[in-house]
Design an enzyme around this catalytic site. Structure first.
Site, PDB file in Angstrom:
ATOM      1  CB  CYS A 107      77.645 -14.965 -64.105  1.00 17.92           C
ATOM      2  SG  CYS A 107      76.279 -13.958 -63.475  1.00 17.92           S
ATOM      3  CG  PHE A 109      71.852 -12.689 -63.359  1.00 22.63           C
ATOM      4  CD1 PHE A 109      70.564 -12.299 -63.685  1.00 22.63           C
ATOM      5  CD2 PHE A 109      72.032 -13.780 -62.521  1.00 22.63           C
ATOM      6  CE1 PHE A 109      69.464 -12.980 -63.181  1.00 22.63           C
ATOM      7  CE2 PHE A 109      70.936 -14.474 -62.006  1.00 22.63           C
ATOM      8  CZ  PHE A 109      69.654 -14.071 -62.340  1.00 22.63           C
ATOM      9  CB  CYS A 110      78.085 -11.555 -65.839  1.00 26.80           C
ATOM     10  SG  CYS A 110      78.309 -11.588 -64.037  1.00 26.80           S
TER      11      CYS A 110
END
Length: 329
Positions: A107, A109-110
Site C-alpha cells: 500500500c 499510503f502505508c
C-alpha cells in the site's frame, strides 16, 4: 562516522595525487599516513598539526600549497556529504513508546507512513492485514489502512497520521520561509491527489505484474499457506480489474507514460536540489519516496528508474532514510 571516515580516506587519497606543473605528483607514503590519520576521527588537534607540518616541510612551497588547497576541498566535500545524508533522530523524551502499524505491504499510503517512521528512527511493529477478510482490523470502526496506534491512540489517514506525528515529535519544526512551507504542502498534496493514482494502474497493468505484486505482498505478510494462495490469486485478479477502473476514473490512457511523466515532474520540482527540502528531505520528499518504495523493485519501478531522471534522487533518499525501524511484533 564509519561511512564518513571511509569516504574521507577515498577523497584524500585521490586529492593527494595532486596535479603539479602539468604532471601528477605520485602519492607519497607520508601523505598516505596523514590521510589515514585524518580519517581516523581522532580529536587530538596537536598531533594533527605535528603530522601536517612534518609532511609539508619535506616538499616545496608550491607543492605544499597545492596539497593544502586539495585537503581543504576534500574536507569541504566530506562535510557536504555528511550533511546531505544526516538523519534526524527523534529526541528520546519525545519518542513514542508503543507504535503499531496496520498495513498492506504494497500500500503506497502505508509506505508513506513507514518512510516517516524510518527517517525519524521511530521503532514500530507491523501487523499485516488480510486484504480479503480484514480480520486484523475488525476491532476498528475505520476499515481502511493505514491505521497507526501510537501509545494507545488510533491515528488514521496517512497524511493526517504524519501531521499528528510531527506535532508530537517535532514541536519546534522550523521551515526557512512561508514559501518553503507552501512548496512542501503543495507537493504533499500532489502525492495524495495525483502520484498515488498512477501507481495501481502500473502495478496491476497486466496479470503477470499483478501476480508479481501480490507475490511480494504475501511473501512479506503473516499468512498461512492457504491464505497466501487465496490472497495472491484472488487479490491479483481483483486488483487487475480495479486498476482498469482507476485508469478510466483518472483519464489515464497509457499507464507507463503517466508514471514517467509524474517522475519527471518531481525531478523538475527539485530544480537541481538534492532534496525538495534542500540539503535534507522534507515531508514532501518522504511522501514521494514512501509511495514509490513498494514499486521500486517491481517491473514498473525498474522501468521508471530506467526511463526517467528520478533514480539519483531515489538513491539519495534510500541512503538518508536508511534501514527500517521496524521491530518484530
Amino acid at each position: 562516522m564509519r561511512r564518513a571516515s571511509s569516504f574521507t580516506s577515498t577523497i584524500l587519497s585521490r586529492t593527494l595525487a595532486t596535479v603539479h606543473d602539468g604532471g601528477v605528483v605520485n602519492l607519497h607514503p607520508r601523505f598516505l599516513r596523514v590521510a589515514l590519520f585524518y580519517s581516523s576521527g581522532t580529536n587530538n588537534s596537536y598531533k594533527r598539526r605535528c603530522w601536517f607540518s612534518t609532511v609539508l616541510s619535506s616538499f616545496s612551497k608550491s607543492s605544499a600549497q597545492a596539497v593544502s588547497l586539495g585537503l581543504a576541498g576534500a574536507f569541504a566535500s566530506v562535510v557536504t556529504a555528511a550533511s546531505v545524508y544526516a538523519k534526524e533522530p527523534t529526541p528520546a523524551e519525545l519518542m513514542p513508546k508503543d507504535v503499531v502499524l496496520y498495513q498492506y505491504e504494497a500500500c503506497p499510503f502505508c509506505n508513506k507512513v513507514k518512510a516517516f517512521l524510518d527517517y525519524y528512527d521511530i521503532p514500530y511493529k507491523v501487523l499485516e492485514v488480510n486484504p480479503i477478510s480484514k480480520k486484523e482490523i475488525k476491532w476498528s470502526d475505520y476499515k481502511k489502512v493505514p491505521i497507526l496506534m501510537v501509545d494507545g491512540q488510533q491515528l488514521v489517514d496517512s497524511s493526517a497520521i504524519i501531521d499528528k506525528l510531527v506535532e508530537k515529535i517535532l514541536p519546534k519544526k522550523t521551515i526557512n520561509s512561508v514559501a518553503d512551507e507552501d512548496e512542501e504542502t503543495k507537493w504533499r498534496r500532489w502525492v495524495d491527489n495525483h502520484l498515488v493514482h498512477v501507481l495501481s494502474p502500473n502495478i496491476y497493468r497486466n496479470t503477470s505484474e499483478a501476480l508479481e505484486s501480490f507475490d511480494y505482498i504475501t511473501s512479506n505478510g503473516n499468512f498461512s499457506f492457504t491464505e497466501k494462495i487465496t490472497v495472491k490469486y484472488a487479490g491479483a485478479a481483483a486488483m487487475y480489474f480495479v486498476s482498469k477502473n482507476l485508469k478510466k476514473k483518472y483519464n489515464i490512457t497509457d499507464e507507463r507514460a503517466a508514471l514517467y511523466e509524474a517522475a519527471e515532474t518531481w525531478v523538475d520540482a527539485l530544480n537541481g536540489r538534492n532534496f525538495l527540502g534542500g540539503s535534507k528531505p522534507n515531508l514532501a520528499d518522504l511522501a514521494v519516496f514512501g509511495v514509490l518504495r513498494p514499486i521500486r523493485y517491481l517491473r514498473s519501478g525498474r522501468d521508471m528508474v530506467e526511463h526517467t531522471r528520478i533514480g539519483e534522487w531515489y538513491s539519495r533518499m534510500e541512503k538518508v532514510v536508511g534501514e527500517s525501524s521496524r521491530i518484530k511484533a
